[in-house]
Design a protein around this motif. Structure first.
Motif, PDB file in Angstrom:
ATOM      1  N   ALA A  40     -38.752  19.538-114.170  1.00 15.32           N
ATOM      2  CA  ALA A  40     -37.581  18.669-114.193  1.00 15.32           C
ATOM      3  C   ALA A  40     -37.444  18.434-115.602  1.00 15.32           C
ATOM      4  O   ALA A  40     -35.840  17.939-116.243  1.00 15.32           O
ATOM      5  CB  ALA A  40     -38.173  17.659-114.276  1.00 15.32           C
ATOM      6  N   GLY A  97     -33.998  20.810-116.679  1.00 18.03           N
ATOM      7  CA  GLY A  97     -33.072  20.224-115.529  1.00 18.03           C
ATOM      8  C   GLY A  97     -33.059  21.398-114.867  1.00 18.03           C
ATOM      9  O   GLY A  97     -31.883  21.398-113.913  1.00 18.03           O
ATOM     10  N   SER A 151     -33.965  22.044-110.509  1.00 22.28           N
ATOM     11  CA  SER A 151     -34.341  22.298-109.403  1.00 22.28           C
ATOM     12  C   SER A 151     -35.285  22.595-108.578  1.00 22.28           C
ATOM     13  O   SER A 151     -35.203  23.980-108.346  1.00 22.28           O
ATOM     14  CB  SER A 151     -33.481  21.653-107.899  1.00 22.28           C
ATOM     15  N   ALA A 157     -31.073  26.608-111.993  1.00 20.43           N
ATOM     16  CA  ALA A 157     -29.895  25.614-112.691  1.00 20.43           C
ATOM     17  C   ALA A 157     -28.975  26.011-112.727  1.00 20.43           C
ATOM     18  O   ALA A 157     -29.549  27.532-113.658  1.00 20.43           O
ATOM     19  CB  ALA A 157     -31.020  24.975-113.860  1.00 20.43           C
ATOM     20  N   ASN A 197     -26.863  23.768-117.592  1.00 22.23           N
ATOM     21  CA  ASN A 197     -27.652  22.643-117.343  1.00 22.23           C
ATOM     22  C   ASN A 197     -28.882  22.045-118.685  1.00 22.23           C
ATOM     23  O   ASN A 197     -29.309  21.197-117.878  1.00 22.23           O
ATOM     24  CB  ASN A 197     -27.239  21.984-115.896  1.00 22.23           C
ATOM     25  N   ILE A 198     -29.400  23.535-117.983  1.00 20.53           N
ATOM     26  CA  ILE A 198     -30.442  23.964-118.900  1.00 20.53           C
ATOM     27  C   ILE A 198     -31.056  23.571-120.065  1.00 20.53           C
ATOM     28  O   ILE A 198     -29.955  23.570-120.885  1.00 20.53           O
ATOM     29  CB  ILE A 198     -30.482  25.350-118.889  1.00 20.53           C
ATOM     30  N   ILE A 199     -32.293  22.788-119.782  1.00 12.53           N
ATOM     31  CA  ILE A 199     -32.077  21.865-121.708  1.00 12.53           C
ATOM     32  C   ILE A 199     -33.948  22.815-121.415  1.00 12.53           C
ATOM     33  O   ILE A 199     -34.623  23.363-121.700  1.00 12.53           O
ATOM     34  CB  ILE A 199     -32.842  19.927-121.110  1.00 12.53           C
ATOM     35  N   LEU A 217     -32.506  14.097-114.288  1.00 17.48           N
ATOM     36  CA  LEU A 217     -31.079  14.160-114.828  1.00 17.48           C
ATOM     37  C   LEU A 217     -30.213  14.232-113.572  1.00 17.48           C
ATOM     38  O   LEU A 217     -29.144  14.297-113.936  1.00 17.48           O
ATOM     39  CB  LEU A 217     -31.599  15.968-115.521  1.00 17.48           C
ATOM     40  N   PRO A 218     -30.270  14.823-112.617  1.00 13.73           N
ATOM     41  CA  PRO A 218     -29.237  14.906-111.344  1.00 13.73           C
ATOM     42  C   PRO A 218     -28.559  13.754-111.314  1.00 13.73           C
ATOM     43  O   PRO A 218     -27.698  13.504-110.782  1.00 13.73           O
ATOM     44  CB  PRO A 218     -30.758  15.247-110.319  1.00 13.73           C
ATOM     45  N   LYS A 230     -24.206  13.450-112.543  1.00 13.71           N
ATOM     46  CA  LYS A 230     -23.705  15.054-112.568  1.00 13.71           C
ATOM     47  C   LYS A 230     -22.756  14.911-113.566  1.00 13.71           C
ATOM     48  O   LYS A 230     -21.564  16.121-113.870  1.00 13.71           O
ATOM     49  CB  LYS A 230     -22.292  14.961-110.861  1.00 13.71           C
ATOM     50  N   PHE A 287     -24.745  18.027-120.304  1.00 15.55           N
ATOM     51  CA  PHE A 287     -26.081  18.203-120.358  1.00 15.55           C
ATOM     52  C   PHE A 287     -26.175  19.255-121.975  1.00 15.55           C
ATOM     53  O   PHE A 287     -27.246  19.296-122.484  1.00 15.55           O
ATOM     54  CB  PHE A 287     -26.713  19.307-119.293  1.00 15.55           C
ATOM     55  N   LEU A 298     -35.992  12.975-123.974  1.00  9.95           N
ATOM     56  CA  LEU A 298     -34.676  13.651-124.102  1.00  9.95           C
ATOM     57  C   LEU A 298     -34.374  13.532-125.520  1.00  9.95           C
ATOM     58  O   LEU A 298     -34.283  12.081-125.868  1.00  9.95           O
ATOM     59  CB  LEU A 298     -33.879  13.177-123.029  1.00  9.95           C
TER      60      LEU A 298
END
Lengths: 331, 331
Positions: free
Chosen positions: A75, A78, A80, A138, A142-144, A202-203, A206, A210, A274
């Motif tokens: 999570a 970012g 699933s 991911a 969108n990777i955090i 995060l989802p 949309k 990110f 975050l």
């Protein structure tokens, strides 16, 4: 019935019932990532009497928490979840029932996200050790990450902090909960036994950019998370003590110093921390509702400072040494 | 210098030098699989005094073997390695040097395939436990499974069997090696300490129809591998004893019964056992040269029988019980 009594093959047969039949039975499991998705992997190891104990944790809860800890890492990136592998080391005199209940707890947590146990290993050892590796996917954009926080960013936390630690204390020393009501007590205990990875956060948007978000989860404590982000990003932070969401019951139950201890250093809340520009942060917090709050700002001064408007606690500079470190803090 | 002396953060800093700097430092690692490739994952757990011991295995060898065991599972699936995660549970009084040497051994084995350690977890525990999860990729059509062996298939093995077990015995009881020469002794010992995953075998023929191949690795013994393939495919097998490649030195050193024990049940040779139609099998064996041999045939009779033309060993039906099972065989 003990594990020794049915042997590795016997136990395997029982545990394979918890896995989708089309992915098990080979030397390795095969997973399909969707096109244009990156693979995200994380590993956590839990050891009996170090990370859990009979007193505070049922086998179902050990399983749930082990999975939740890994999914929380996904999570925080970012991603699933796709599935997990389980490396299980067990003494021969453990009850088969204990192992089945462990797998029940793992499966229960995974099912929420349509993820499953795709493989693993089963070995004999003098102490129970559960090693979980979780796989997620991911979109690369969108990777955090931890190292992209910028001066001026708002710091958001999800949920409340300190609840898991309070729940653990109530399990270890029930007498300290005499003055709080049963419902509050159970909420705190559940926060410890059944933490929810924040895969719901995060989802939610949309359309969000990110690449402006940096962050991690607060599994090792809120202080640790902010310090790790700041160290990786070469920045500092100011946290506003009064803005950090804590369980309401803390107010009349704990002293401000106890609250500080639980909230900043308690750990295992598995919430997200975050960092992102204020404008976007405010939109996000509005969207999340009571699930998130802005608690501070990223600064160019490299210190992480906690400031309390109301002076309930002394202003202080946080350090990594205070968090839970294996090998040094041997409790 | 003990691990306890430098703590988790100190040890992490040292171990992160073994990882590519662009994949570590976050809650999880990010890997890119190539387009149209499936992800293949496998997990192995090694426990001190169960899977290795100070007497027979240096920390470098523990690391090498742990990685080799996982890469062997990838090889058996027809996959190429991408990387591994390492879950490491350690007592606080272990020497930091031991841990660094463990990581050296892991890295040495991985570097042969341009794979690396992409993440992991580091926890305190009463006993050393190394949990490795390996990630590989393979085109979905090239994945090799256990459950597709067909009656009439030839059974191929790579390399020789029994060498790893012989090497282990030589390490445990050096006196049994008095009558064999030093070079042979070292070859056997190396087979135990530095097994090579057979990642060299399947890529050899790009034009082969992989869908006709079933198989697995022989990590738990040659008997176990054939039995597992047969059980999964609902078939049986006849193995020709004289055709199974064994180290030459066995002939004048071991009795036929000792040879049988080492070759069929020794385990940890990490070779491949592959089933495929005779025509293709013969082409492959020719290509592999001394690296492979046809040792038997898949049958409709569900038994796995070993037959010896020369009657050095009695004909016999193999059973899973004879292989190494955790929990039951507590040595």
């Amino acid at each position: 019935m003990k594990v020794r009594g049915i042997g590795e093959q016997g136990l395997l047969k029982i545990l394979q019932r918890f896995c989708p039949s089309d992915v098990i039975g080979d030397d390795a499991a095969v997973l399909i990532t969707e096109p244009e998705q990156s693979l995200v992997v994380t590993t956590d190891v839990l050891v009996d009497n170090v990370h859990f104990s009979e007193i505070t944790t049922s086998p179902e809860d050990v399983g749930w928490r082990a999975v939740a800890a890994n999914l929380s890492d996904l999570a925080a990136m970012g991603a699933s979840p796709l599935g997990i592998t389980v490396g299980l080391a067990l003494p021969g005199d453990i009850e088969v029932d204990w192992v089945e209940r462990l797998y029940c707890g793992m499966t229960e947590c995974l099912q929420q996200y349509n993820a499953s146990i795709v493989g693993g290993d089963l070995v004999r050892a003098p102490v129970i050790t559960v090693s979980i590796t979780a796989f997620g996917q991911a979109h690369p954009q969108n990777i955090i990450r931890r190292n992209t926080a910028r001066v001026g960013d708002a710091i958001i936390v999800t949920g409340v902090h300190g609840a898991s630690r309070a729940g653990l204390e109530l399990l270890l020393y029930p007498e300290i909960g005499e003055n709080i009501n049963e419902a509050d007590k159970q909420t705190l205990i559940k926060a410890h036994q059944r933490p929810q990875p924040r895969l719901d956060i995060l989802p939610i948007r949309k359309d969000i950019n990110f690449s402006q978000i940096s962050g991690m989860d607060s599994s090792d404590g809120l202080a640790d998370a902010v310090l790790q982000i700041c160290r990786a990003s070469n920045v500092g932070a100011v946290l506003e003590w009064q803005k950090i969401p804590v369980p309401k019951v803390f107010k009349n139950w704990l002293t401000p110093i106890q609250t500080l201890e639980y909230v900043l250093y308690g750990g295992e809340d598995f919430e997200l921390v975050l960092c992102l520009p204020y404008l976007e942060a405010e939109i996000l917090v509005q969207e999340f509702g009571r699930n998130a709050a802005i608690i501070g700002t990223i600064t160019s001064n490299l210190n992480v400072v906690v400031h309390d408007d109301k002076k309930e606690i002394p202003d202080q500079v946080l350090t990594l040494d205070r968090g839970f470190q294996h090998f040094i803090v041997e409790t």
